[in-house]
Design a protein around this motif. Structure first.
Motif, PDB file in Angstrom:
ATOM      1  N   ASP A 176     -15.185 -45.278  -8.721  1.00  0.00           N
ATOM      2  CA  ASP A 176     -14.045 -45.373  -7.911  1.00  0.00           C
ATOM      3  C   ASP A 176     -13.364 -43.998  -7.480  1.00  0.00           C
ATOM      4  O   ASP A 176     -12.764 -43.735  -6.485  1.00  0.00           O
ATOM      5  CB  ASP A 176     -12.862 -46.121  -8.922  1.00  0.00           C
ATOM      6  N   LEU A 221     -28.637 -45.149 -12.986  1.00  0.00           N
ATOM      7  CA  LEU A 221     -27.249 -45.209 -12.169  1.00  0.00           C
ATOM      8  C   LEU A 221     -27.114 -44.201 -11.599  1.00  0.00           C
ATOM      9  O   LEU A 221     -26.523 -43.914 -10.408  1.00  0.00           O
ATOM     10  CB  LEU A 221     -26.368 -45.478 -13.326  1.00  0.00           C
ATOM     11  N   VAL A 222     -27.087 -42.737 -12.286  1.00  0.00           N
ATOM     12  CA  VAL A 222     -26.970 -41.576 -11.581  1.00  0.00           C
ATOM     13  C   VAL A 222     -27.614 -41.253 -10.212  1.00  0.00           C
ATOM     14  O   VAL A 222     -27.538 -40.998  -9.146  1.00  0.00           O
ATOM     15  CB  VAL A 222     -26.893 -40.308 -12.685  1.00  0.00           C
ATOM     16  N   ASP A 255     -23.264 -58.668  -2.692  1.00  0.00           N
ATOM     17  CA  ASP A 255     -22.342 -57.517  -2.590  1.00  0.00           C
ATOM     18  C   ASP A 255     -22.479 -57.035  -1.454  1.00  0.00           C
ATOM     19  O   ASP A 255     -21.305 -56.802  -0.665  1.00  0.00           O
ATOM     20  CB  ASP A 255     -22.637 -56.549  -3.696  1.00  0.00           C
ATOM     21  N   LYS A 315     -11.183 -56.042  -4.115  1.00  0.00           N
ATOM     22  CA  LYS A 315     -11.483 -54.686  -3.873  1.00  0.00           C
ATOM     23  C   LYS A 315     -11.447 -54.387  -2.169  1.00  0.00           C
ATOM     24  O   LYS A 315     -11.522 -55.389  -1.407  1.00  0.00           O
ATOM     25  CB  LYS A 315     -12.576 -54.243  -4.472  1.00  0.00           C
TER      26      LYS A 315
HETATM   27  C1  FPP Z   1     -20.520 -49.619  -7.582  1.00  0.00           C
HETATM   28  O1  FPP Z   1     -20.810 -49.557  -6.276  1.00  0.00           O
HETATM   29  C2  FPP Z   1     -21.066 -48.344  -8.243  1.00  0.00           C
HETATM   30  C3  FPP Z   1     -22.248 -48.748  -9.274  1.00  0.00           C
HETATM   31  C4  FPP Z   1     -22.717 -49.789  -9.226  1.00  0.00           C
HETATM   32  C5  FPP Z   1     -22.860 -47.336  -9.818  1.00  0.00           C
HETATM   33  C6  FPP Z   1     -21.953 -46.002  -9.670  1.00  0.00           C
HETATM   34  C7  FPP Z   1     -22.826 -45.103 -10.460  1.00  0.00           C
HETATM   35  C8  FPP Z   1     -22.513 -43.724 -10.749  1.00  0.00           C
HETATM   36  C9  FPP Z   1     -20.976 -43.402 -10.258  1.00  0.00           C
HETATM   37  C10 FPP Z   1     -23.243 -42.660 -11.508  1.00  0.00           C
HETATM   38  C11 FPP Z   1     -22.393 -42.595 -12.820  1.00  0.00           C
HETATM   39  C12 FPP Z   1     -22.824 -43.375 -13.866  1.00  0.00           C
HETATM   40  C13 FPP Z   1     -22.219 -43.521 -15.013  1.00  0.00           C
HETATM   41  C14 FPP Z   1     -22.725 -44.394 -15.985  1.00  0.00           C
HETATM   42  C15 FPP Z   1     -21.129 -42.588 -15.644  1.00  0.00           C
HETATM   43  P1  FPP Z   1     -19.989 -49.638  -4.922  1.00  0.00           P
HETATM   44  O2  FPP Z   1     -18.970 -48.784  -4.510  1.00  0.00           O
HETATM   45  O3  FPP Z   1     -21.179 -50.324  -4.028  1.00  0.00           O
HETATM   46  O4  FPP Z   1     -19.304 -51.121  -5.480  1.00  0.00           O
HETATM   47  P2  FPP Z   1     -17.822 -51.490  -5.473  1.00  0.00           P
HETATM   48  O5  FPP Z   1     -17.691 -51.811  -4.012  1.00  0.00           O
HETATM   49  O6  FPP Z   1     -17.689 -52.372  -6.373  1.00  0.00           O
HETATM   50  O7  FPP Z   1     -16.940 -49.926  -5.656  1.00  0.00           O
END
Ligand code: FPP
Ligand code: MG
Length: 463
Positions: free
Chosen positions: A229, A286-287, A355, A369
Motif C-alpha cells: 500500500d 515476495l520481495v 485478480d 480497493k
Molecule cells: C499486492 O499486490 C502485493 C503483494 C501480493 C506482495 C507485496 C510484496 C512486497 C511489498 C514485498 C515486501 C514483503 C514483505 C513480506 C514485507 P497488488 O498491488 O497487485 O494487489 P492490491 O491490488 O491488493 O494492492
C-alpha cells in the motif's frame, strides 16, 4: 504445441516442469479456440460506471459468474466438474462477501450449494447428509473465529507502543477473505486425515504447529500488503481507508516490518528447520516478486515468462509454501508435501490471474480497493500481455509503462476489444482444475471437499 504450456521461468522449486508456461503467440492461438467455445455460452454486456467501462461476461459480478455460465454445458468439464461450488466471493467492497452467518456448531459438515446442479451422479466430495459441497468457512468457523484474535494477541504482547499496535493490528479485523489461513487449515486437516487413514486410533486433529503456520501465513501476507500500500500509494483496501491513508508512511512501513518480525519469531518457535527454510523462502519470493514488478522485458515471450515468475513469487509462493509446511508438520512424505505445494502453487497462480482480470472488469466498490489500478501503476498483467497479439500497438505502451497521456485509456480499450480477458480466465481455470485434480488424490474427507470448494471460489470470485 499443446495447451500444456511450457515453462519459461523459475517457479522456485522442483515443480518447475509443471509450471504453466507460455509462448504467448501460440498460446493465444490455442487459447483463443477454447475461448471461442466458451464465447458461445457467454452473453457479453457492456456497462458504463462513471468513466470506467466494464465488460461483464454474462454475469453480474456480485451474484453470478463465468463458471456458472459454463455450468450450462451438457457435460461438466475440468474446473466446473472438479470445483463444483457455485458460490462466489463478492458482493460489495469490504465485507459482504460470501461468509457463513454464524459460527458453526459441532455437527455434520455444513454445505454451500449443489455440487452438480444438473447431474444425478453421486458426488464423492459432497457432504453425505446433504449431498452438497462443503462450505470451508463453516467447516473451519471455530478455528477461524479465534485466528485473528490470536494474531492480534501475538502482536500486542510484543510491543509497548500503542500506535505501533494499532497500525499493525489494523488489517487483522476479520474482514478479508482469509484465503491463506483457510487453505493452510484445510490442507493441514486433509493431509492429517490422509496420512493416518490406515491408523484409526491415531488422533488426526489439527496440530498446534499447523495452526501457527496458518497464522504466520496471514501475518506475512498482511505485512506485504502494508508495504504494498505504501509502494502503490493506495488509499483504499477492503472497503476502508488503507493504513497509509491513516498513518504516516514511515510508521506504516515499520508496522509492516514489525508484523514480519513477530511472524519470524513464531517460525523460530516451531523449532523445525525444514519448515523454517520453507517459510523463509516465501519472504524472499515476495520481495523478489515485488521487485520484478518494477521492471519490464523487451520481447513478448520474455514478458510472459517474467510475468509468470513474478506472479508465482508475489502470490503463489506464500500459498504453496504454507500448505507445504503444514504437510511437513503432519509427517507426510516428500511426494505428499510436493502434492500440497503444487495444489497451493496452482491455486495461487489462479488467484492472481483472476485478480489481474478483476482489475479490468470490476468496480472499486465491488473490489473494496481501487479498480483499473494496474495500468495506472504501469503494470502489464496477463490481460494486456494476451491482448498484445491482436494489438501490437500495446508493445511500446508496455515499454513506457503506460506513462504517456491517453496510454491507460487506450490500453484498457484494446484489452476489452481483444480476447485477453477470456484468455486470462482460461489460464486461471486451467490452474484451478489442476489444483482440484491434485486435491482429489487425497483420501475423502470434508477437508478435501473444502479444498475443492476453494478452487471454485478462487475462480468465481468477484472481489
Ligand atoms: C499486492 O499486490 C502485493 C503483494 C501480493 C506482495 C507485496 C510484496 C512486497 C511489498 C514485498 C515486501 C514483503 C514483505 C513480506 C514485507 P497488488 O498491488 O497487485 O494487489 P492490491 O491490488 O491488493 O494492492
Ligand atoms: Mg497494491
Amino acid at each position: 504445441m499443446a495447451v500444456s504450456m511450457l515453462w519459461l521461468g523459475d517457479s522456485g522449486c522442483s515443480s518447475v516442469l509443471n509450471m504453466a508456461c507460455i509462448s504467448t503467440g501460440r498460446l493465444c492461438a490455442r487459447v483463443e479456440r477454447f475461448c471461442q467455445f466458451s464465447h458461445s455460452i457467454q452473453v457479453r454486456k457492456k456497462t458504463t460506471i462513471g468513466s470506467t467501462k466494464l465488460i461483464q461476461f454474462g454475469f453480474q459480478p456480485s451474484s453470478r459468474s463465468l463458471t456458472q455460465g459454463c455450468q450450462r454445458l451438457p457435460t461438466r468439464t475440468s474446473v466446473e466438474a472438479t470445483c463444483g461450488a457455485s458460490t462466489v466471493w463478492g458482493g460489495g467492497g469490504g465485507g459482504g462477501f460470501w461468509r457463513p452467518l454464524s459460527v458453526a456448531s459441532a455437527g455434520p459438515p455444513p454445505a454451500v450449494s449443489n455440487h452438480a446442479v444438473n447431474s444425478h451422479e453421486a458426488d464423492p466430495d459432497a457432504d453425505p447428509q446433504t449431498g452438497k459441497a462443503v462450505d470451508p468457512y463453516r467447516l473451519l468457523a471455530e478455528e477461524m473465529s479465534t485466528l485473528f484474535h490470536d494474531i492480534r494477541q501475538e502482536l500486542r504482547k510484543n510491543t509497548s507502543k500503542p500506535e505501533l499496535e494499532r497500525i499493525s493490528c489494523y488489517y487483522f479485523d476479520g474482514e478479508g477473505k482469509a484465503l491463506r489461513p483457510m487453505v493452510a487449515l484445510l490442507m493441514a486437516r486433509a493431509i492429517n486425515e490422509h496420512v493416518h487413514r490406515h491408523r484409526p486410533t491415531v488422533d488426526r486433529g489439527l496440530l498446534p504447529a499447523q495452526r501457527q503456520v496458518a497464522m504466520i501465513a496471514e501475518m506475512i501476507h498482511t505485512a506485504s500488503l502494508i508495504h504494498d500500500d505504501v509502494i502503490d500509494q493506495s488509499d483504499f483496501r477492503r472497503g476502508k481507508p488503507s493504513v497509509n491513508a491513516l498513518w504516516e508512511q514511515k510508521k506504516v512501513a515499520m508496522a509492516g516490518d514489525f508484523i514480519l518480525a513477530v511472524a519470524s519469531m513464531m517460525i523460530a518457535r516451531l523449532r523445525n528447520n525444514d519448515v523454517t527454510i520453507v517459510l523463509s523462502q516465501v519472504v524472499t519470493d515476495l520481495v523478489q516478486g515485488e521487485f520484478m514488478q518494477l521492471g519490464s522485458k523487451e520481447t513478448e515471450n520474455e514478458r510472459f515468462a517474467h510475468y509468470l515468475t513474478k506472479t508465482y513469487r508475489k502470490t503463489a509462493s506464500l500459498i504453496a509454501n504454507s500448505v507445504k509446511a503444514v504437510a511437513m508438520l503432519s509427517g507426510a512424505d516428500e511426494s505428499m508435501t510436493e502434492l500440497a505445494f503444487q495444489y497451493g502453487r496452482n491455486l495461487g497462480l489462479a488467484f492472481q490471474l483472476v485478480d489481474d482480470l478483476l482489475d479490468f472488469v470490476s468496480s472499486a466498490a465491488e473490489l473494496g480497493k481501487p479498480a483499473c489500478a494496474d495500468l495506472q501503476l504501469g503494470l502489464a498483467t496477463a490481460p494486456v500481455l494476451f491482448a498484445c497479439e491482436k494489438f501490437p500497438e500495446l508493445n511500446p505502451m508496455i515499454m513506457r509503462r503506460f506513462s504517456e497521456p491517453g496510454d491507460v485509456e487506450k490500453a484498457f480499450d484494446y484489452v476489452h476489444r481483444s480476447h485477453g480477458l477470456d484468455q486470462t480466465r482460461f489460464l486461471a481455470k486451467q490452474h484451478c482444475a489442476e489444483a482440484a485434480r491434485l486435491a482429489r488424490s487425497l483420501s475423502t474427507s470434508p477437508y478435501r471437499s473444502g479444498l475443492l470448494t476453494v478452487c471454485g471460489l478462487v475462480l468465481n470470485r468477484t472481489k
